[in-house]
Enzyme design. Structure first.
Site, PDB file in Angstrom:
ATOM      1  NE  ARG A  67      -1.977  -1.393   3.510  1.00 60.35           N
ATOM      2  CZ  ARG A  67      -2.167  -0.983   4.760  1.00 60.35           C
ATOM      3  NH1 ARG A  67      -3.208  -0.245   5.070  1.00 60.35           N
ATOM      4  NH2 ARG A  67      -1.328  -1.322   5.716  1.00 60.35           N
ATOM      5  CG  ASN A 116      -3.870  -4.420   3.255  1.00 59.66           C
ATOM      6  OD1 ASN A 116      -3.289  -4.382   2.178  1.00 59.66           O
ATOM      7  ND2 ASN A 116      -3.215  -4.356   4.403  1.00 59.66           N
TER       8      ASN A 116
END
Length: 90
Positions: free
Chosen positions: A19, A37
Site C-alpha cells: 500500500r 487491504n
C-alpha cells in the site's frame, strides 16, 4: 484524457509495504485515488489521472514492491470522480 480504474491485486501482497509503495508511486506520478487491504488478502486501489500515467502505474502493480509476490491483477474502468490526492484507505 482522464481515466479512473479499480485494481485488485492478488498474491503475497499484504505485509510487504504494498500500500505504501503504491501510494508513493501514485503521488510521484501526480495521480489521485486510494489503496487499501481487503479481508481476503488482496490489495484494492482506485487510481485516477492521465490515461498514460494510470496505465504505467497499473503495469508497475503487476510486479509490486520487492517483497511482494503478485499472482494476478484485475482491472476495470470506473467513473472519473475528479478526486485530488492519493491516500491509504482504512
Amino acid at each position: 484524457m482522464r481515466r479512473r480504474v479499480r485494481v485488485v491485486v492478488r498474491g503475497g501482497v499484504q505485509g510487504v509495504g504494498f500500500r505504501y509503495w503504491t501510494a508513493d508511486a501514485a503521488r510521484a506520478a501526480g495521480l489521485a485515488g486510494w489503496v487499501r487491504n481487503l479481508p481476503g488478502g488482496e490489495v484494492e486501489a482506485e487510481i485516477e489521472g492521465d490515461d498514460d500515467a494510470v496505465g504505467r502505474l497499473v503495469d508497475a502493480l503487476r510486479a509490486g514492491p520487492p517483497l511482494a509476490h503478485v499472482t494476478g491483477v484485475h482491472t476495470e474502468d470506473v467513473p472519473v470522480r475528479g478526486e485530488d490526492g492519493f491516500r491509504i484507505a482504512p
